[in-house]
Design a protein around this motif. Structure first.
Motif, PDB file in Angstrom:
ATOM      1  N   SER A 177       1.132  -1.382   0.214  1.00 22.15           N
ATOM      2  CA  SER A 177      -0.460  -0.460  -0.026  1.00 22.15           C
ATOM      3  C   SER A 177       0.962   1.079  -0.035  1.00 22.15           C
ATOM      4  CB  SER A 177      -0.411   0.068   0.933  1.00 22.15           C
ATOM      5  OG  SER A 177      -1.782  -0.745   0.858  1.00 22.15           O
ATOM      6  N   GLU A 178       1.833   1.430   0.902  1.00 23.70           N
ATOM      7  CA  GLU A 178       2.780   2.334   0.633  1.00 23.70           C
ATOM      8  C   GLU A 178       3.300   2.393  -0.937  1.00 23.70           C
ATOM      9  OE1 GLU A 178       6.047   2.495   4.611  1.00 23.70           O
ATOM     10  OE2 GLU A 178       4.960   1.549   4.930  1.00 23.70           O
ATOM     11  N   ARG A 213       1.220   3.804  -3.098  1.00 25.95           N
ATOM     12  CA  ARG A 213       0.417   5.628  -2.517  1.00 25.95           C
ATOM     13  C   ARG A 213       1.888   6.031  -3.346  1.00 25.95           C
ATOM     14  NH1 ARG A 213      -2.323   2.949   2.254  1.00 25.95           N
ATOM     15  NH2 ARG A 213      -3.771   3.601   2.426  1.00 25.95           N
ATOM     16  N   LEU A 272       1.568   6.202  -6.739  1.00 27.33           N
ATOM     17  CA  LEU A 272      -0.587   6.924  -7.192  1.00 27.33           C
ATOM     18  C   LEU A 272       0.266   9.016  -7.214  1.00 27.33           C
ATOM     19  CD1 LEU A 272      -2.183   5.483  -6.181  1.00 27.33           C
ATOM     20  CD2 LEU A 272      -2.103   5.916  -8.438  1.00 27.33           C
ATOM     21  N   GLU A 273       1.027   9.102  -6.029  1.00 24.76           N
ATOM     22  CA  GLU A 273       1.137  10.197  -6.541  1.00 24.76           C
ATOM     23  C   GLU A 273       2.734  11.002  -6.770  1.00 24.76           C
ATOM     24  OE1 GLU A 273       1.513  14.446  -4.955  1.00 24.76           O
ATOM     25  OE2 GLU A 273       0.292  12.884  -3.428  1.00 24.76           O
ATOM     26  N   MET A 277      -1.377  -0.933  -8.974  1.00 18.96           N
ATOM     27  CA  MET A 277      -2.357   0.929  -9.292  1.00 18.96           C
ATOM     28  C   MET A 277      -3.326   1.125  -9.291  1.00 18.96           C
ATOM     29  SD  MET A 277       1.457   2.603 -10.693  1.00 18.96           S
ATOM     30  CE  MET A 277       0.758   4.149 -10.523  1.00 18.96           C
ATOM     31  N   PHE A 301      -5.336  -1.082  -6.605  1.00 11.27           N
ATOM     32  CA  PHE A 301      -5.401  -0.654  -5.296  1.00 11.27           C
ATOM     33  C   PHE A 301      -6.700   0.710  -5.792  1.00 11.27           C
ATOM     34  CE2 PHE A 301      -3.792   3.625  -3.402  1.00 11.27           C
ATOM     35  CZ  PHE A 301      -3.538   2.566  -1.563  1.00 11.27           C
ATOM     36  N   GLN A 309     -10.295   1.258  -4.008  1.00 13.15           N
ATOM     37  CA  GLN A 309     -10.222   2.801  -3.285  1.00 13.15           C
ATOM     38  C   GLN A 309     -12.213   3.281  -3.084  1.00 13.15           C
ATOM     39  OE1 GLN A 309      -7.364   5.960  -3.709  1.00 13.15           O
ATOM     40  NE2 GLN A 309      -7.696   6.359  -2.199  1.00 13.15           N
ATOM     41  N   ASN A 328      -7.950  12.614  -8.107  1.00 19.19           N
ATOM     42  CA  ASN A 328      -7.579  11.952  -8.725  1.00 19.19           C
ATOM     43  C   ASN A 328      -7.356  12.349 -10.723  1.00 19.19           C
ATOM     44  OD1 ASN A 328      -6.713  10.414  -6.861  1.00 19.19           O
ATOM     45  ND2 ASN A 328      -9.024   9.684  -6.787  1.00 19.19           N
TER      46      ASN A 328
END
Length: 183
Positions: free
Chosen positions: A14-15, A18, A21-22, A62, A65, A69, A103
């Motif tokens: 997950s880290e 994230r 994605l960032e 991704m 995820f 989400q 997003n």
């Protein structure tokens, strides 16, 4: 694998997701490399590769995820709309409005990778099938509900394809009108 190890592995994944994605949100799709994700996430390159052996595996992760989400956010927002004629669709309006603000760049980047990977749609298609079933169970006005949903999809896809022509105020007015139509 013990429960604790599995949880730690899931937390690491997950880290990393994230961070990826960032990175895309901030710098665009071309910036997505294993090295850049490792640096963004604070992992070694080997740590990223342990969790996602290839860039394709990372991109698939991704998308999965993001689909999870989106579904989780709709489920959470649905709780605030239980008095609505169609709680799931009411929640989808709220969540879609937020996603278009937060997003937008990610959707555009993912679209760029989809040309080479048509299978990337599958996680979202599964989520959409579950949402459609929930909506159909909640309302007798299926055509009306699907028309509202189609409007949400149109807003989302116009943003992802960089062909949106509505100002922020116009888009907010559209969301407000969709809420009224559902009421």
């Amino acid at each position: 694998m013990t429960t604790r190890t599995a949880r730690k592995t899931q937390d690491s994944k997950s880290e990393i997701l994230r961070a990826a994605l960032e990175l895309i949100r901030r710098s665009g799709a071309p910036s997505l490399t294993i090295d850049a994700v490792a640096e963004e996430a604070g992992f070694s390159k080997g740590g990223v590769l342990y969790n996602f052996p290839t860039k394709d595996a990372l991109i698939t992760g991704m998308v999965e995820f993001l689909a999870g989400q989106f579904e989780a956010e709709v489920a959470a927002a649905r709780e605030g709309h239980l008095a609505s004629q169609c709680p799931t669709l009411s929640a989808m309006i709220d969540v879609t409005e937020g996603w278009l603000r937060q997003n937008r760049d990610v959707a555009r980047a993912m679209l760029a990778t989809k040309a080479d990977r048509p299978d990337l749609s599958e996680p979202f298609m599964h989520v959409k099938a579950r949402l459609k079933a929930a909506i159909e169970a909640e309302t007798d006005e299926t055509a009306k509900a699907l028309a509202i949903w189609a409007s949400l999809e149109g807003l989302h896809f116009s943003e992802a394809h960089c062909v949106a022509i509505f100002s922020e105020e116009e888009r907010a007015a559209v969301f407000q009108d969709l809420r009224k139509r559902l009421a």
